[in-house]
Design an enzyme around this catalytic site. Structure first.
Site, mmCIF file in Angstrom:
data_model
loop_
_atom_site.group_PDB
_atom_site.id
_atom_site.type_symbol
_atom_site.label_atom_id
_atom_site.label_comp_id
_atom_site.label_asym_id
_atom_site.label_seq_id
_atom_site.Cartn_x
_atom_site.Cartn_y
_atom_site.Cartn_z
ATOM 1 N N ALA A 1 0.832 -1.204 0.000
ATOM 2 C CA ALA A 1 0.000 0.000 0.000
ATOM 3 C C ALA A 1 0.865 1.252 0.000
ATOM 4 C CB ALA A 1 -0.896 -0.006 1.232
ATOM 5 N N GLY B 1 1.055 -5.263 1.439
ATOM 6 C CA GLY B 1 -0.174 -5.571 0.708
ATOM 7 C C GLY B 1 0.105 -6.358 -0.563
ATOM 8 N N GLU C 1 0.289 -9.825 0.435
ATOM 9 C CA GLU C 1 -1.052 -10.263 0.848
ATOM 10 C C GLU C 1 -1.915 -10.607 -0.372
ATOM 11 O OE1 GLU C 1 -1.381 -6.783 3.501
ATOM 12 O OE2 GLU C 1 -2.096 -8.189 5.006
ATOM 13 N N GLU D 1 5.156 -4.291 7.335
ATOM 14 C CA GLU D 1 4.285 -3.274 7.954
ATOM 15 C C GLU D 1 4.759 -2.883 9.344
ATOM 16 O OE1 GLU D 1 3.312 -5.817 6.161
ATOM 17 O OE2 GLU D 1 1.553 -5.326 4.949
HETATM 18 C C1 LIG Z 1 10.108 -1.373 -2.267
HETATM 19 C C2 LIG Z 1 11.456 -1.063 -1.709
HETATM 20 C C3 LIG Z 1 12.148 -2.320 -1.214
HETATM 21 C C4 LIG Z 1 12.284 -0.439 -2.864
HETATM 22 O O1 LIG Z 1 13.532 -0.040 -2.368
HETATM 23 P P1 LIG Z 1 14.515 0.824 -3.287
HETATM 24 O O2 LIG Z 1 15.743 1.058 -2.489
HETATM 25 O O3 LIG Z 1 14.645 0.184 -4.613
HETATM 26 O O4 LIG Z 1 13.765 2.201 -3.587
HETATM 27 P P2 LIG Z 1 13.270 3.266 -2.548
HETATM 28 O O5 LIG Z 1 13.090 2.724 -1.206
HETATM 29 O O6 LIG Z 1 14.108 4.489 -2.670
HETATM 30 O O7 LIG Z 1 11.812 3.568 -3.122
HETATM 31 C C5 LIG Z 1 11.624 4.209 -4.385
HETATM 32 C C6 LIG Z 1 10.498 5.212 -4.260
HETATM 33 O O8 LIG Z 1 9.287 4.518 -3.990
HETATM 34 C C7 LIG Z 1 8.683 5.007 -2.807
HETATM 35 N N1 LIG Z 1 7.982 3.887 -2.174
HETATM 36 C C8 LIG Z 1 8.409 2.640 -2.022
HETATM 37 N N2 LIG Z 1 7.495 1.887 -1.416
HETATM 38 C C9 LIG Z 1 6.453 2.701 -1.185
HETATM 39 C C10 LIG Z 1 5.187 2.514 -0.583
HETATM 40 N N3 LIG Z 1 4.798 1.320 -0.127
HETATM 41 N N4 LIG Z 1 4.386 3.566 -0.491
HETATM 42 C C11 LIG Z 1 4.759 4.783 -0.962
HETATM 43 N N5 LIG Z 1 5.940 5.029 -1.560
HETATM 44 C C12 LIG Z 1 6.758 3.988 -1.657
HETATM 45 C C13 LIG Z 1 9.844 5.555 -1.987
HETATM 46 O O9 LIG Z 1 9.394 6.506 -1.069
HETATM 47 C C14 LIG Z 1 10.713 6.158 -3.085
HETATM 48 O O10 LIG Z 1 10.175 7.382 -3.467
HETATM 49 P P3 LIG Z 1 10.824 8.749 -3.011
HETATM 50 O O11 LIG Z 1 10.085 9.782 -3.770
HETATM 51 O O12 LIG Z 1 10.566 8.822 -1.524
HETATM 52 O O13 LIG Z 1 12.275 8.643 -3.308
HETATM 53 C C15 LIG Z 1 11.377 -0.044 -0.555
HETATM 54 O O14 LIG Z 1 10.941 1.188 -1.061
HETATM 55 C C16 LIG Z 1 10.437 -0.469 0.529
HETATM 56 O O15 LIG Z 1 10.812 -1.230 1.392
HETATM 57 N N6 LIG Z 1 9.224 0.076 0.515
HETATM 58 C C17 LIG Z 1 8.250 -0.082 1.601
HETATM 59 C C18 LIG Z 1 7.555 -1.393 1.549
HETATM 60 C C19 LIG Z 1 6.520 -1.454 2.627
HETATM 61 O O16 LIG Z 1 6.729 -1.095 3.752
HETATM 62 N N7 LIG Z 1 5.346 -1.972 2.257
HETATM 63 C C20 LIG Z 1 4.231 -2.087 3.159
HETATM 64 C C21 LIG Z 1 3.297 -0.963 2.936
HETATM 65 S S1 LIG Z 1 1.961 -0.962 4.084
HETATM 66 C C22 LIG Z 1 0.907 -2.138 3.463
HETATM 67 O O17 LIG Z 1 1.131 -2.698 2.454
HETATM 68 C C23 LIG Z 1 -0.306 -2.353 4.303
HETATM 69 C C24 LIG Z 1 -1.053 -3.588 3.883
HETATM 70 O O18 LIG Z 1 -0.991 -4.549 4.890
HETATM 71 C C25 LIG Z 1 -2.458 -3.279 3.461
HETATM 72 C C26 LIG Z 1 -3.279 -2.677 4.550
HETATM 73 C C27 LIG Z 1 -4.676 -2.430 4.090
HETATM 74 C C28 LIG Z 1 -5.218 -1.352 4.903
HETATM 75 C C29 LIG Z 1 -6.658 -1.328 4.766
HETATM 76 C C30 LIG Z 1 -7.261 -0.670 5.909
HETATM 77 C C31 LIG Z 1 -7.719 -1.670 6.893
HETATM 78 C C32 LIG Z 1 -8.960 -1.342 7.489
HETATM 79 C C33 LIG Z 1 -8.885 -0.731 8.834
HETATM 80 C C34 LIG Z 1 -9.848 0.368 8.902
HETATM 81 C C35 LIG Z 1 -11.224 -0.137 9.137
HETATM 82 C C36 LIG Z 1 -12.079 1.018 9.380
HETATM 83 C C37 LIG Z 1 -13.419 0.516 9.710
HETATM 84 O O19 LIG Z 1 -13.546 -0.133 10.756
HETATM 85 O O20 LIG Z 1 -14.302 0.787 8.932
#
Ligand SMILES: CC(C)(COP(=O)(O)OP(=O)(O)OC[C@H]1O[C@@H](n2cnc3c(N)ncnc32)[C@H](O)[C@@H]1OP(=O)(O)O)[C@@H](O)C(=O)NCCC(=O)NCCSC(=O)C[C@@H](O)CCCCCCCCCCCCC(=O)O
Length: 721
Positions: free
Chosen positions: A61, A101, A104, A124
């Protein structure tokens, strides 16, 4: 993200959207949902394959979306369920990364094929959350509770080879993942899907599940030190072992919600982007950095050994130089031990360590071998005269374009550069010990350092998988300069009535891995002693008649010097601020001798012992450090508060869930930080580091400016940052 459907043996593209699922959160999810529904409804479609774009499956996400819950919109969990409930086999083709995500989504698929170089994980927890799209319920069903707990509570990425061993993927391929996934999809058309739906599977039993969980919970809590997410990740996985799937999912959502609204998640997400922001430094010339190096490590003491090991790990050819054969052999032996250990850790992974090949790693005492290297990292001990002598020699021997780096934690880069005929190519590279483990690399430019030299050093950091942060040249640079007032306050607190273990406890409860006194014992008290002697603060160069507790008109505590004079250097001598089981021992025990020594010291200097509460300990140590941070920003030594925070998070054990010292100050509120500093400064007028910085005062005066805007209140910025 692509979703392909297999119609008999042909392939048609239904949707095509971005790599990061939530770059267009709603749009991507909507597209996934629409595509799946269309595929299900179309009788000519027999199977579905999901893959990413540009060789990357998904990084999960959009983390920015979590700061405004409104944008969460359609939740990912129901889409994952939709994938799983498809009546046609769905195969994930995982290339690059499948994280959060992204993984997932893959867990909702009936089959998973991964490229051998792919990495997977549920990171996460590292951004203060838990897998919120049913991952905490599906993963334990697929790979068992111990492995799932490990992945979810640590957030570690695992290579495809390990994923295969765990049963997380069905197949790994060296060549075309998409073709392999399509082959598999075609093969399984018509086979029953029930056994492939993870939500229908029971969690694999353990003979001692309860005991295992109890033990795991204790471990998670102990390691978390106030960090909430690992504990809640644990609870979500525990729910999978105790409740049916749907109830487990409800629990996962509740826990996700708790984390989402916690300040800790905000701090960690700030830290994620801060780490990336420090890579975007600007130089007027926009030079191109060299991307390949041959590096010579000069000096094979503890730091040199770690640096050489890091370089070899990064696959950078190294010439390791020492001044004589005795030191060289000692250094070589130590480096080999470190490399063997690293090679063991990498066993089974895609990458191998090549360190027996002399073209990759060469040990020598011959200075002339440095003639052809692209970059030298000098790592002799902190002595200006010695460093200048070496840099003079390097300047004569190395080829004209070679970059000359000095590993120093405080010395003046300009003075070192003055010993060379190429000051534009001299730069500070402050590694942190142990250098093959610690991620931080402070990169210090001097008055003459060229933009391309800075760019090359930043590229080196990247190649070494370190977090490079460019800072200006001043005593202690950024990290140590901020650390001095913190340690100074800790010692003053002892003078006034506290004990080392009380001060450490407060800071460890705050989240530091170790408090200042345990840290000082670990690093060795003699290191600071040598430096203070060099500065004329103690030892033979101290002017006769100097007051015991004053230097240059400011308060000074001779306590650390007095300990050193008694041979108490910390762990290495078995005694320091604590006592240890033996010289070199690691178990710190409060020492009654120190308690007696401190009360005697107070008597001698007529200091009235007083009780110091936890709040005062915390505030005096942390706010003096933060205050120095504001002074650093105002002087243009660093280009933003994120830089200071990244340094503290990666080099000084600042608790990640508190976002770094400057972020922490912004959460406490600048008016409160200022008011406390004013109070302590009035009580201790002879301690300049407690006097609030003018920049802090300004930020308060303009109405407690948010961190993002701080730098806009400064007129002066270094052109090189
Ligand atoms: C992917 C990487 C390993 C890449 O690394 P690399 O070194 O190659 O590059 P960079 O790190 O420099 O990244 C390049 C560029 O991309 C940006 N970026 C990377 N990943 C993301 C991201 N996930 N989001 C946004 N931007 C990202 C990064 O910032 C760089 O850009 P910039 O401009 O800043 O230079 C490495 O990047 C990495 O490790 N990324 C993070 C991976 C991560 O942590 N992923 C998990 C994300 S959280 C997630 O997925 C959550 C899920 O579980 C889904 C959850 C669903 C939620 C739904 C809500 C639930 C409901 C609750 C509410 C209920 C309410 C009710 O009751 O009604």
């Amino acid at each position: 993200r692509h979703l392909y459907t297999c119609t008999q043996n042909s392939l048609s593209l239904i949707i095509s959207v971005f790599v990061y699922i939530s770059t267009f959160y709603q749009a991507v999810l909507q597209a996934l949902e629409d595509g799946l529904k269309k595929a299900d409804a179309d009788p000519s479609v027999k199977a579905v394959m999901i893959c990413g774009e540009n060789g990357k499956f998904s990084a999960g996400a959009d983390i920015r979306g979590f700061s405004s819950p409104k944008t969460l919109g359609v939740a990912l969990g129901p889409i994952v369920s939709l994938i799983e409930s498809s009546e046609k086999p769905v195969v994930a083709a995982i290339e690059g990364v499948a994280l959060g995500g992204g993984l997932e989504v893959a867990l909702g698929c009936h089959y998973r094929v991964a490229h051998a170089k792919a990495r997977m994980g549920l990171p996460e927890v590292t951004i203060g959350l838990l897998p919120g799209a049913e991952g905490t319920q599906r993963l334990p069903r697929l790979i068992g509770v111990p492995a799932a707990l490990d992945m979810i509570t640590t957030g570690k990425h695992i290579p495809a080879t390990e994923a295969l061993k765990l049963g997380l993927v069905d197949e790994i391929v060296e060549e075309n993942t998409i073709e392999a996934a399509i082959r598999l999809a075609n093969k399984v058309i018509g086979q029953p899907l029930g056994p492939r739906r993870l939500s229908l599977k029971p969690v694999p039993k353990l003979p001692n599940m309860e005991a295992f969980l109890q033990e795991a919970q204790v471990k998670v809590k102990r390691q978390a030190r106030g960090f909430l997410a690992p504990e809640l990740c644990f609870q979500a996985v525990q729910a999978a072992t105790q409740r049916p799937f749907a109830e487990g999912v409800r629990r996962e959502r509740e826990l996700f919600q708790v984390l989402l609204s916690s300040g800790q998640a905000q701090a960690l997400q700030y830290a994620f982007f801060a780490e990336r922001a420090v890579h975007r430094w600007a130089t007027p010339a926009q030079p191109t950095a060299a991307s390949t190096f041959t590096v010579a490590g000069q000096g094979l003491g503890t730091m040199g050994q770690g640096i050489v090991t890091s370089l070899v790990k990064a696959n950078i050819p190294v010439v390791a130089l020492e001044q004589n054969l005795e030191y060289l052999n000692k250094g070589r032996k130590a480096v080999m031990v470190l490399l063997e250990r690293e090679a063991k850790k990498m066993e089974g992974g895609a990458q191998k360590l090549d360190f027996h090949n002399p073209a990759r790693l060469q040990f020598t005492v011959d200075f002339n071998l440095l003639h052809d290297v692209d970059l030298v990292i000098e790592a002799v001990f902190e002595n200006m005269a010695l460093k200048k002598e070496i840099f003079h020699k390097l300047s004569n021997i190395c080829k004209p374009g070679a970059l000359l780096c000095t590993n120093t934690s405080a010395l003046d880069i300009d003075e070192i550069a003055s010993a060379t005929s190429r000051p534009q190519q001299v730069i500070g590279t402050h590694f942190f010990s142990p250098a093959h483990v610690m991620r931080l690399l402070e990169i210090i430019y001097g008055r003459h350092t060229s933009p391309s030299a800075i760019a090359t050093a930043m590229q080196l950091a990247k190649d070494m998988k370190k977090v490079g942060v460019v800072v200006g040249n001043c005593f202690g640079f950024v990290g140590n300069r901020m650390m001095f007032p913190y340690v100074e306050q800790a010692v003053f607190l002892l003078e006034e009535g506290s004990r080392p273990e009380a001060v450490d406890q407060v800071l460890e409860d705050f989240g530091f891995k170790i408090g200042p006194f345990r840290m000082s014992d670990l690093a060795g008290l003699d290191v600071g002693w040598r430096s203070r002697k060099g500065q004329g603060l103690t030892g033979p160069s101290l002017p006769a008649g100097s007051s015991a507790r004053q230097r240059r008109g400011q308060r000074y505590s001779p306590l650390p010097d007095l300990l050193c004079e008694r041979g108490r250097f910390g762990q290495k001598t078995g005694k320091g601020w604590y006592q240890y089981e033996r010289a070199g021992g690691r178990t710190a025990t409060p020492d009654p001798w120190i308690h007696g020594f401190l009360s005697q010291y107070r008597d001698t200097h007529r200091i009235e012992t007083r009780y110091i509460d936890q709040e005062e300990i915390l505030e005096r140590c942390l706010f003096s450090l933060i205050n120095e941070g504001f002074a650093i920003l105002a002087e243009g030594i660093a280009s933003g508060p994120e830089h200071l925070d990244v340094i503290y998070l990666n080099g000084y054990g600042w608790p990640k869930h508190r976002g770094g010292p400057m972020f922490y100050a912004s959460t406490v509120g600048l008016p409160r930080v200022l008011a406390k500093l004013q109070k302590y400064s009035e009580a201790h007028p002879d301690v300049p580091k407690l006097r609030p910085s003018a920049f802090l005062k300004k930020l308060v005066a303009v109405g407690n400016a948010p961190l993002k805007e701080w730098m806009s209140y400064l007129s002066r910025q270094s052109p090189k940052l």
